[in-house]
Scaffold this motif. Sequence first.
Motif, mmCIF file in Angstrom:
data_model
loop_
_atom_site.group_PDB
_atom_site.id
_atom_site.type_symbol
_atom_site.label_atom_id
_atom_site.label_comp_id
_atom_site.label_asym_id
_atom_site.label_seq_id
_atom_site.Cartn_x
_atom_site.Cartn_y
_atom_site.Cartn_z
ATOM 1 N N LEU A 293 -10.897 1.353 3.704
ATOM 2 C CA LEU A 293 -11.585 1.092 2.435
ATOM 3 C C LEU A 293 -10.618 0.480 1.418
ATOM 4 O O LEU A 293 -10.941 -0.501 0.751
ATOM 5 C CB LEU A 293 -12.167 2.388 1.865
ATOM 6 N N VAL A 294 -9.424 1.073 1.337
ATOM 7 C CA VAL A 294 -8.445 0.553 0.384
ATOM 8 C C VAL A 294 -8.044 -0.871 0.782
ATOM 9 O O VAL A 294 -7.954 -1.770 -0.053
ATOM 10 C CB VAL A 294 -7.204 1.461 0.321
ATOM 11 N N LEU A 295 -7.860 -1.093 2.091
ATOM 12 C CA LEU A 295 -7.429 -2.415 2.546
ATOM 13 C C LEU A 295 -8.481 -3.475 2.246
ATOM 14 O O LEU A 295 -8.155 -4.559 1.776
ATOM 15 C CB LEU A 295 -7.118 -2.380 4.047
ATOM 16 N N PHE B 144 -1.877 13.192 1.959
ATOM 17 C CA PHE B 144 -2.538 14.371 1.411
ATOM 18 C C PHE B 144 -3.868 14.614 2.140
ATOM 19 O O PHE B 144 -4.157 15.719 2.591
ATOM 20 C CB PHE B 144 -2.777 14.176 -0.087
ATOM 21 N N THR B 145 -4.663 13.540 2.288
ATOM 22 C CA THR B 145 -5.938 13.641 3.001
ATOM 23 C C THR B 145 -5.716 14.149 4.422
ATOM 24 O O THR B 145 -6.416 15.034 4.903
ATOM 25 C CB THR B 145 -6.607 12.249 3.077
ATOM 26 N N PHE B 146 -4.701 13.558 5.075
ATOM 27 C CA PHE B 146 -4.440 13.919 6.459
ATOM 28 C C PHE B 146 -4.116 15.405 6.585
ATOM 29 O O PHE B 146 -4.692 16.129 7.400
ATOM 30 C CB PHE B 146 -3.287 13.068 7.012
ATOM 31 N N PHE B 147 -3.211 15.897 5.727
ATOM 32 C CA PHE B 147 -2.805 17.288 5.838
ATOM 33 C C PHE B 147 -3.912 18.252 5.446
ATOM 34 O O PHE B 147 -4.024 19.339 6.013
ATOM 35 C CB PHE B 147 -1.520 17.533 5.034
ATOM 36 N N MET B 148 -4.733 17.862 4.495
ATOM 37 C CA MET B 148 -5.866 18.709 4.133
ATOM 38 C C MET B 148 -6.734 18.969 5.360
ATOM 39 O O MET B 148 -7.127 20.106 5.636
ATOM 40 C CB MET B 148 -6.729 18.041 3.054
ATOM 41 N N HIS B 149 -7.024 17.874 6.110
ATOM 42 C CA HIS B 149 -7.861 18.040 7.291
ATOM 43 C C HIS B 149 -7.127 18.795 8.383
ATOM 44 O O HIS B 149 -7.711 19.603 9.097
ATOM 45 C CB HIS B 149 -8.336 16.680 7.794
ATOM 46 N N LEU B 150 -5.856 18.509 8.490
ATOM 47 C CA LEU B 150 -5.041 19.136 9.528
ATOM 48 C C LEU B 150 -5.107 20.660 9.402
ATOM 49 O O LEU B 150 -5.257 21.381 10.368
ATOM 50 C CB LEU B 150 -3.592 18.648 9.373
ATOM 51 N N PHE B 151 -5.010 21.146 8.176
ATOM 52 C CA PHE B 151 -4.937 22.591 7.987
ATOM 53 C C PHE B 151 -6.296 23.246 7.837
ATOM 54 O O PHE B 151 -6.463 24.404 8.165
ATOM 55 C CB PHE B 151 -4.071 22.910 6.761
ATOM 56 N N PHE B 152 -7.265 22.506 7.320
ATOM 57 C CA PHE B 152 -8.497 23.210 6.953
ATOM 58 C C PHE B 152 -9.699 22.908 7.838
ATOM 59 O O PHE B 152 -10.724 23.540 7.711
ATOM 60 C CB PHE B 152 -8.821 22.949 5.479
ATOM 61 N N THR B 153 -9.611 21.896 8.709
ATOM 62 C CA THR B 153 -10.719 21.671 9.623
ATOM 63 C C THR B 153 -10.472 22.495 10.888
ATOM 64 O O THR B 153 -9.411 22.408 11.501
ATOM 65 C CB THR B 153 -10.835 20.176 9.978
ATOM 66 N N LYS B 154 -11.480 23.302 11.220
ATOM 67 C CA LYS B 154 -11.295 24.191 12.372
ATOM 68 C C LYS B 154 -12.182 23.741 13.532
ATOM 69 O O LYS B 154 -13.216 23.111 13.330
ATOM 70 C CB LYS B 154 -11.650 25.630 11.986
ATOM 71 N N THR C 217 -8.308 9.598 7.519
ATOM 72 C CA THR C 217 -7.235 8.790 6.945
ATOM 73 C C THR C 217 -7.462 7.316 7.259
ATOM 74 O O THR C 217 -7.283 6.455 6.399
ATOM 75 C CB THR C 217 -5.866 9.250 7.489
ATOM 76 N N ILE C 218 -7.880 7.014 8.508
ATOM 77 C CA ILE C 218 -8.167 5.619 8.849
ATOM 78 C C ILE C 218 -9.288 5.086 7.964
ATOM 79 O O ILE C 218 -9.184 4.006 7.394
ATOM 80 C CB ILE C 218 -8.566 5.490 10.348
ATOM 81 N N LEU D 85 0.805 -1.223 0.000
ATOM 82 C CA LEU D 85 0.000 0.000 0.000
ATOM 83 C C LEU D 85 0.836 1.271 0.000
ATOM 84 O O LEU D 85 0.303 2.368 -0.008
ATOM 85 C CB LEU D 85 -0.919 0.005 1.219
ATOM 86 N N LYS D 86 2.163 1.104 -0.026
ATOM 87 C CA LYS D 86 3.033 2.282 0.037
ATOM 88 C C LYS D 86 2.708 3.289 -1.057
ATOM 89 O O LYS D 86 2.837 4.486 -0.859
ATOM 90 C CB LYS D 86 4.500 1.859 -0.081
ATOM 91 N N LEU D 87 2.280 2.751 -2.208
ATOM 92 C CA LEU D 87 2.022 3.640 -3.333
ATOM 93 C C LEU D 87 0.901 4.630 -3.064
ATOM 94 O O LEU D 87 0.914 5.742 -3.585
ATOM 95 C CB LEU D 87 1.677 2.818 -4.574
ATOM 96 N N ILE D 88 -0.096 4.215 -2.248
ATOM 97 C CA ILE D 88 -1.185 5.157 -2.020
ATOM 98 C C ILE D 88 -0.945 5.963 -0.750
ATOM 99 O O ILE D 88 -1.808 6.726 -0.321
ATOM 100 C CB ILE D 88 -2.557 4.471 -1.974
ATOM 101 N N LEU D 89 0.247 5.792 -0.167
ATOM 102 C CA LEU D 89 0.606 6.544 1.030
ATOM 103 C C LEU D 89 0.481 8.050 0.795
ATOM 104 O O LEU D 89 -0.013 8.796 1.637
ATOM 105 C CB LEU D 89 2.050 6.202 1.419
ATOM 106 N N ILE D 90 0.887 8.472 -0.398
ATOM 107 C CA ILE D 90 0.835 9.902 -0.749
ATOM 108 C C ILE D 90 -0.593 10.413 -0.633
ATOM 109 O O ILE D 90 -0.867 11.462 -0.063
ATOM 110 C CB ILE D 90 1.342 10.110 -2.187
ATOM 111 N N LEU D 91 -1.511 9.605 -1.155
ATOM 112 C CA LEU D 91 -2.921 9.987 -1.111
ATOM 113 C C LEU D 91 -3.396 10.100 0.342
ATOM 114 O O LEU D 91 -4.092 11.050 0.718
ATOM 115 C CB LEU D 91 -3.739 8.926 -1.852
ATOM 116 N N LEU D 92 -2.976 9.137 1.172
ATOM 117 C CA LEU D 92 -3.385 9.147 2.583
ATOM 118 C C LEU D 92 -2.818 10.377 3.287
ATOM 119 O O LEU D 92 -3.529 11.073 4.021
ATOM 120 C CB LEU D 92 -2.901 7.875 3.280
#
Lengths: 262, 265
Positions: B120-122, B79-89, B114-115, B70-77
């Motif tokens: 879902l991917v797993l 990305f999702t994490f950081f999007m929420h980190l910065f934009f969820t208030k 992210t989980i 699953l390393k290949l989709i790590l980037i996607l995971l």
Amino acid sequence: MIEFDNLAYSYRSGEYKALDHISLTIRQGDWVSIIGHNGSGKSTLVKILMGILEDYEGTIRVGGEVLNDENRAELRKRFAIVFQNPDNQFVGATVEDDVAFGLENNGVPREEMVRRTEAALEAVNMLSYRNHEPSRLSGGQKQRVAIASALAMAPDVLILDEATSMIDPEGRREVLDILQKIHGEGRTTLIYITHDLSEIEQSDHAVVMREGRIISKGTVEEIYQDTDALIASRLVLPFHMKVSKRLLGGEYMSYDELVKRL
Amino acid sequence: MLSKMLLGRYIPGSSIIHQLDPRAKILAVVMFMAIVFFANHWTGYGLLILFIITLTKMAGLSLRFLFNGLKLILILLLFTFFMHLFFTKGGTVLIDGGFFTIESEGVINGIYITIRLAMLVLITTIMTLTTSPLQLTDAIERICRPLKAIRVPVHEIALMMSISLRFIPTLMDETEKIIKAQSARGSTFMTGSLKSRLQALTPIFIPLFISSFKRAEELAIAMEVRGYQGEEGRTYYRVLNWQFRDTAALIMMIIFGIILWMIRQ
């Protein structure tokens, strides 16, 4: 019995005839080889018989019945064909799926389908490969599966259109051995199309074609005798025939006979 | 690199998950896609992770193997994490960087989403790893059969899928042959700018297309002489056998969903 009567066909309207008024009778249970160089019309003959090509002149009778538009689909069920390229006739994703494909098309009930698939694979010694994917088989094995797919349909006539020309010598021998076995059972007519003279030895009759015409026909020995006609048809004589022609004159003899004489 | 990728690969085996009816597996995955959204706090997400771990063990796969793939989709995971980190208030402000802030809600939401995505991917990976593409095609055909009522050509689509699957290795071999043939004539594919590399692909694709058309024509003739006339009057060699364990698997999935629903807050 299949009778071709005055059959003619051109691919483009006009001058060059792929088939030039051919008449030929093939008896049930016979093994007939049709030999010819590229463009001799041998494959055209088969394509017309299988109904792939239409608009021909002349008549074809199958078991006395004249082939026409109405009975073509029905008569086609009596024929099965193995083509040249083993990769391009494999429909199923596994060996057994491919053998069952034709049976599925004809609506054969599942239990009978399983029985016939297994029997056909057994006949070509490929039953242990039933779950294999085609890409993992050798050329000879692929063609054996193609023969099994044809046999599963229980055809009256099995046609092999240069079926061994793309596979290695070993695979070729395997295929010929299986044909010998099928021929021995005596039920199925074999039409074997080739440009390789060394492959016709086992057949009962042979027909030599050139430029859409039949040059000679007869038993294999009769065909082999007439080496000049074979050379004129741009066919390559098998090595032992070249030797016997050069050393002992024109008379045909089999490989073993030649060895003995020498 | 490519051989490590697990997406879409099938690993033969004899585990209970392997033996399940492919229809049951597809339906279970669809259910799971909904169930994932029931979880809304730590216990729920913990249960989801536990469920996937159990499933992996039942399928006879090792967790490390699964994660490596699953390393290949790590980037996607990420990305999702950081999007929420910065934009969820919401919640307390953890870091105040002037033009951006990281707040506690953002961290928690980022982890949750992210989980969700990873689970879902797993689960789809577990499905494709334990089900042959052919079985999946069959299952899709059977599940979609009702769509024929609205004139969806289900049988034809399934046949197209299975023929495509059958021809993938053949065309791969062919591509390799063409690459070798062109390399022998002095073509280079691995050097130069992106543009020149893309241009170098033309002499590979054109022969490949030409031969594919020829194959298609021959295959069509071969199918026709073997009596293919579409779906009508056709019988099926491969049958799917729905058994008790398949029903049981779906019921377990429903029960799991109910539990998650009940513990949500």
